[in-house]
Design a protein around this motif. Structure first.
Motif, PDB file in Angstrom:
ATOM      1  N   CYS A 116      32.730  49.852  42.171  1.00 19.81           N
ATOM      2  CA  CYS A 116      31.521  49.901  41.351  1.00 19.81           C
ATOM      3  C   CYS A 116      31.092  51.343  41.113  1.00 19.81           C
ATOM      4  O   CYS A 116      30.966  52.127  42.058  1.00 19.81           O
ATOM      5  CB  CYS A 116      30.389  49.124  42.018  1.00 19.81           C
ATOM      6  N   ALA A 138      31.578  46.028  38.435  1.00 21.05           N
ATOM      7  CA  ALA A 138      32.308  47.293  38.453  1.00 21.05           C
ATOM      8  C   ALA A 138      32.518  47.831  37.036  1.00 21.05           C
ATOM      9  O   ALA A 138      32.353  49.027  36.792  1.00 21.05           O
ATOM     10  CB  ALA A 138      33.653  47.102  39.154  1.00 21.05           C
ATOM     11  N   LYS A 176      35.707  45.333  46.183  1.00 17.61           N
ATOM     12  CA  LYS A 176      34.978  45.196  44.918  1.00 17.61           C
ATOM     13  C   LYS A 176      33.828  46.198  44.842  1.00 17.61           C
ATOM     14  O   LYS A 176      33.602  46.815  43.787  1.00 17.61           O
ATOM     15  CB  LYS A 176      34.446  43.770  44.783  1.00 17.61           C
ATOM     16  N   GLU A 194      39.446  35.430  41.640  1.00 15.54           N
ATOM     17  CA  GLU A 194      39.688  36.794  42.103  1.00 15.54           C
ATOM     18  C   GLU A 194      38.826  37.813  41.383  1.00 15.54           C
ATOM     19  O   GLU A 194      38.595  38.911  41.879  1.00 15.54           O
ATOM     20  CB  GLU A 194      41.165  37.156  41.910  1.00 15.54           C
ATOM     21  N   GLN A 195      38.340  37.469  40.187  1.00 18.49           N
ATOM     22  CA  GLN A 195      37.600  38.429  39.376  1.00 18.49           C
ATOM     23  C   GLN A 195      36.139  38.561  39.755  1.00 18.49           C
ATOM     24  O   GLN A 195      35.407  39.327  39.132  1.00 18.49           O
ATOM     25  CB  GLN A 195      37.710  38.065  37.892  1.00 18.49           C
ATOM     26  N   ARG A 196      35.687  37.843  40.779  1.00 15.79           N
ATOM     27  CA  ARG A 196      34.274  37.919  41.177  1.00 15.79           C
ATOM     28  C   ARG A 196      33.899  39.362  41.489  1.00 15.79           C
ATOM     29  O   ARG A 196      34.582  40.045  42.229  1.00 15.79           O
ATOM     30  CB  ARG A 196      34.055  37.010  42.382  1.00 15.79           C
ATOM     31  N   LEU A 197      32.807  39.836  40.910  1.00  9.05           N
ATOM     32  CA  LEU A 197      32.248  41.180  40.997  1.00  9.05           C
ATOM     33  C   LEU A 197      32.916  42.190  40.063  1.00  9.05           C
ATOM     34  O   LEU A 197      32.468  43.329  39.970  1.00  9.05           O
ATOM     35  CB  LEU A 197      32.246  41.744  42.430  1.00  9.05           C
ATOM     36  N   ASP A 198      33.961  41.788  39.346  1.00 11.22           N
ATOM     37  CA  ASP A 198      34.621  42.750  38.460  1.00 11.22           C
ATOM     38  C   ASP A 198      33.710  43.197  37.321  1.00 11.22           C
ATOM     39  O   ASP A 198      33.773  44.354  36.889  1.00 11.22           O
ATOM     40  CB  ASP A 198      35.905  42.153  37.883  1.00 11.22           C
TER      41      ASP A 198
END
Length: 420
Positions: free
Chosen positions: A327, A263, A323, A256-260
């Motif tokens: 950013c 950001a 996501k 679930e944390q992909r791209l966090d």
């Protein structure tokens, strides 16, 4: 040079830990010993270590009382959290070597994973010969199988522990020279987007240091760890396929944390829909029963691909849009109307313009666009030369619009520890 830390539970593995520390010190490395014992009994806590278990436990957000509970399970979990806080707060970490069984490995490795990539991390463990993904994840921990249990010194353990001690000492004493000052650029790739990523990396020219990550779940997490570590100046996230596996239950999800990390850091970012046409499974007989009647493609004997449906593409688009909206840095997300992969080109097995259009429309409708966050359509397949040209053009645009640090080629964010 900093200090090499030898860590473990001295109440049960003191002889082995002292042996390792002595070997490393004997070749001229400054060594610090750290006790991670969790019993809370003063009699179990030796006074000849450099850092006591009480001192480490005090680094827990709720204090040492949260560690010394009398219950082994909760104590080990709390000591792991305390050790991570203690270790990452130091600025003199030149390397870490841990010893342990399954409990000790679970206790020590979270703190190792929190250290920047490149800091030597060695774990001698009884579980090192099995699936170690839960301990290593996206870090560069080197796992040494202990062969015999870490339960005393004998003719086997002395050799294994000695090799580990000398490996740590060599890495600390003779570090790899630092890389040049070229800004690092992360690129995500899959086999079906290789032509695009290879051409894009080449197109960056001699002024950048391209780092390519395989989008297999671990690859995406590794890329974002380096972003968090402040080691990446710009991200070219061409292949976001790990999101498909998260949404549809494939085997290569990055979570679930992909791209966090994108950001959190505001790193300049160019993304695209690479391989969002597919979900990954293992050999054909491992495909879940509910998917057996779906559009499947046997990529090789060990990999089966499933074409994403329009509904899955909608959910993928919604995930990515949320996501991207989080950013704070400059963002471009490119939509290849001619196909998302080699297999999605015209005439190829996964070509499905209707499903792709659902993805594109979802992103266009859900992403809150402005001058520094744009979704751009291009009438090309992702592997076409014209699409590569567009990626490079937007890459330079986000760098120019990015933070002052990125603009001069130095990544922003958390820097490495004292070793660097």
């Amino acid at each position: 040079m900093g200090r090499a830390y030898v860590v473990g539970t001295f109440d049960t593995k003191g002889a082995e830990l002292r042996y390792v520390a002595g070997l490393a010190a004997a070749v001229g490395v400054q060594v610090g010993t750290v006790d991670l014992s969790t019993s809370g009994d003063p009699a179990d806590h030796p006074d000849d270590v450099d850092v006591s278990a009480t001192e480490v436990a005090a680094a827990h957000p709720r204090g040492a009382g949260a560690v010394f509970t009398g219950d082994r399970g909760s104590a080990v979990a709390a000591m792991a959290e305390a050790f991570e806080h203690w270790l990452t707060a130091r600025d003199d970490v030149a390397g870490v070597l841990g010893l342990g069984g399954s409990g000790g490995t679970a206790l020590i490795t979270p703190a190792m994973r929190a250290l920047p990539v490149g800091v030597p991390k060695l774990m001698v463990s009884t579980v090192a010969a099995g699936d170690v993904s839960g301990y290593v994840d996206a870090s560069d921990i080197a796992m040494f199988p202990s062969v015999t249990d870490v339960a005393g010194l004998n003719r086997i353990s002395r050799r294994v522990l000695g090799n580990a001690a000398h490996a740590l000492a060599g890495a600390v004493r003779d570090p790899v020279p630092p890389a040049d000052d070229l800004p690092a650029v992360a690129l995500s790739m899959f086999g079906v987007t290789t032509p695009c990523v290879t051409a894009t990396a080449r197109g960056l020219g001699a002024g950048f240091d391209p780092l390519v990550f395989h989008s297999t779940g671990t690859g995406g997490r590794a890329m974002e760890k380096l972003v968090d570590d402040g080691l990446i100046a710009t991200v070219l996230d061409i292949t976001t396929t790990e999101v498909c596996d998260l949404i549809a239950g494939g085997v290569m999800s990055a979570g679930e944390q992909r791209l966090d990390a994108i950001a959190r850091t505001g790193v300049p970012y160019v993304g695209s829909c690479g391989a969002l046409d597919m979900v990954n499974f293992g050999a054909f007989d491992t495909v879940p029963e509910q998917y057996r009647e779906r559009h499947l493609y046997r990529h090789n004997p060990q990999v089966t691909l499933m074409r994403t449906t329009a509904d899955e593409c909608r959910r993928i688009g919604e995930f990515l849009a949320a996501k991207l909206n989080a950013c704070s840095g400059p963002v471009r997300f490119l939509l290849p109307e001619g196909g998302l992969s080699v297999l999605d080109a015209s005439g190829q097995p996964f070509h499905d313009p209707a499903a792709d259009e659902v993805l594109f429309e979802t992103l266009e409708n859900e992403v809150r666009q402005h001058a520094d966050r744009q979704v751009l359509r291009l009438p090309h397949n992702i592997n076409d030369t014209e699409f590569v040209d567009a990626l490079l053009r937007e890459f330079h645009a986000v760098r120019e619009a990015g933070s002052p640090a990125a603009a001069v080629g130095q990544p922003a964010g958390r820097q490495t520890g004292g070793r660097e």
